[in-house]
Every structure is written in C-alpha cells, then in structure tokens.
Enzyme design. Structure first.
Site, PDB file in Angstrom:
ATOM      1  N   LYS A  16       0.817  -1.215   0.000  1.00 43.29           N
ATOM      2  CA  LYS A  16       0.000   0.000   0.000  1.00 43.29           C
ATOM      3  C   LYS A  16       0.855   1.271   0.000  1.00 43.29           C
ATOM      4  CE  LYS A  16      -2.273  -0.970   3.763  1.00 43.29           C
ATOM      5  NZ  LYS A  16      -1.594  -2.265   4.068  1.00 43.29           N
ATOM      6  N   ARG A  92      -9.537   1.099   9.516  1.00 42.34           N
ATOM      7  CA  ARG A  92      -9.060  -0.213   9.947  1.00 42.34           C
ATOM      8  C   ARG A  92     -10.182  -1.097  10.478  1.00 42.34           C
ATOM      9  NH1 ARG A  92      -3.483  -0.607  10.423  1.00 42.34           N
ATOM     10  NH2 ARG A  92      -2.339   1.346  10.297  1.00 42.34           N
ATOM     11  N   ARG A 126      11.603  -8.674   5.251  1.00 44.11           N
ATOM     12  CA  ARG A 126      11.815  -7.233   5.114  1.00 44.11           C
ATOM     13  C   ARG A 126      12.945  -6.765   6.027  1.00 44.11           C
ATOM     14  NH1 ARG A 126       6.733  -3.324   5.847  1.00 44.11           N
ATOM     15  NH2 ARG A 126       6.685  -4.309   7.911  1.00 44.11           N
ATOM     16  N   ARG A 159      12.656  -5.381  11.829  1.00 42.45           N
ATOM     17  CA  ARG A 159      11.797  -4.810  12.854  1.00 42.45           C
ATOM     18  C   ARG A 159      11.324  -5.892  13.803  1.00 42.45           C
ATOM     19  NH1 ARG A 159       7.376  -1.144   9.794  1.00 42.45           N
ATOM     20  NH2 ARG A 159       6.124  -2.725  10.855  1.00 42.45           N
ATOM     21  N   ARG A 170      -0.435 -10.065  13.276  1.00 38.74           N
ATOM     22  CA  ARG A 170      -0.903  -8.865  12.568  1.00 38.74           C
ATOM     23  C   ARG A 170      -1.891  -9.232  11.473  1.00 38.74           C
ATOM     24  NH1 ARG A 170       4.663  -6.612  10.790  1.00 38.74           N
ATOM     25  NH2 ARG A 170       3.446  -5.100   9.601  1.00 38.74           N
TER      26      ARG A 170
END
Length: 215
Positions: A16, A92, A126, A159, A170
């Site tokens: 996104k 959300r 990532r 992260r 998540r």
C-alpha cells in the site's frame, strides 16, 4: 485531477505504501496515512473528547493505542485540508469506515489482494534502514551491500514485529477487523480489486488504469 479521492486497502505487506506514493505523484494528490496524520497533529487539543489524555502525543509517548475517536478527528482534519488524496491505513475497522462515509465521498477504492503465504514471506524477509527507514528485502529487493542501506549507508535491521509470530498475529488482526471493511466496499461503484502478487510495476499499471477509468 487534484480532486481525486482514492482509498487503498490491503493487508500488511501488500504494498500500500509503495503504490500510494506513486498515486500521489502521478495524480498530484496528498498521501494521507494514519501515522503521518497522527505525527502531524500530535499536539492537537482533544480535551473536549473526554479521553484519558488531552493530546495524541501523550498516547504515543505512553505507548498506548490512540482511541478511534481521536484518529477519526485527525483523519477528518487531514482530508478537509486536501484538494485530493490517497488514503492509506484508514479505515481499519467498520466503525472507522462509517465515520469516513460522513467525512468525504470516495471516487476509487483499491483493494490489493495478496495470499497469506506471500505476505508472511514478504514481511519476515523485510529489512529496514535504522537511519532513513528505506525498505529492502532479503529475497526480492536486496541492497548492493549486505546489511547496508543503498540510500544513506545506514544499518539494515529486522523490525521487532517482522518475525513470523508477530506477522501472523498482525494478519489475524487484519482478517478480524479490516477484511470486513473490504467486503463492505465491494458494492461501491469505484471498487477495484488488484492482484497484489504481480511485480510492483504490473500492480502500478493496473492501479493507474483503474484510476484513469474512474476519474
């Protein structure tokens, strides 16, 4: 085309942010994200909302979630000052979706569709620059020098929330809270589902065509 009102939806890792930046550049609209809106209005006076704290900054510094009522007010402020926008990271949940309908009309609603397995691969692989925040990936977007950011030379880190357990959590939260929002918009005249497992350039081509067709 500065008055285009675009909403982009999709799970974490769907792309996104990358595609929103391209939309903002191509169609000359503001890229509005919940995080940026919060940071830009962190000293906003919310004392009239009967919340625990009087500013968003106090929630952020305490590490607490900012209540929906505060997020709604901040997003509304950001949208009201934008001639056109691509909205990324909001709504959300269905309560926020209802609020958004009272704030503005939407021309295009883009839903990036990516399988769960692909999302887990993307997110656990990532790596983020600890200095400038540029994203890389151990498989799909490797830096020129292992562990070093191409942009600024900073250290690339994983992260804390990009480990497999956190990623799956998540994605579960997304399925519970945000997937119903996507279903809610499917009957909207501007709704377009985009195959998010294509290359970024192929995804962009589909997005650009969808917006051109509807604006």
């Amino acid at each position: 085309m500065a008055d285009a009102h675009v909403l982009i939806l999709g799970p974490p890792g769907a792309g996104k942010g990358t595609q929103s930046s391209r939309i903002a550049d191509r169609f000359d609209v503001e890229h509005v994200t919940t995080g940026d809106a919060l940071r830009g209005n962190k000293d906003m006076d919310i004392s009239d909302m009967d919340t625990e704290y009087d500013t968003p900054r106090e929630y952020m510094e305490a590490g607490d979630l900012v209540p929906d009522a505060v997020v709604n007010a901040i997003v509304e402020e950001a949208l009201s000052s934008a001639d056109g926008f691509v909205l990324d990271g909001y709504p959300r949940n269905m309560e926020q979706a209802d609020e958004l309908e009272d704030m503005t009309d939407l021309d295009v609603i883009l839903s990036l569709d990516v399988s769960r397995g692909e999302l887990v691969d993307r997110l656990t692989g990532r790596r983020v620059c600890d200095d400038c925040g540029t994203n890389f990936h151990v498989e799909f977007d490797q830096p020129e020098e292992d562990g070093v950011c191409d942009e600024c030379g900073g250290e690339l880190i994983q992260r804390d929330d990009d480990n497999e357990e956190s990623v799956n959590n998540r994605l579960d939260v997304f399925e519970d809270n945000t997937a119903p929002v996507i279903d809610h918009y499917r009957d909207h005249a501007g709704f377009v589902e985009i195959d998010g497992e294509q290359t970024p350039d192929e995804v962009w081509a589909d997005i650009e065509a969808a917006i051109d067709e509807r604006i």
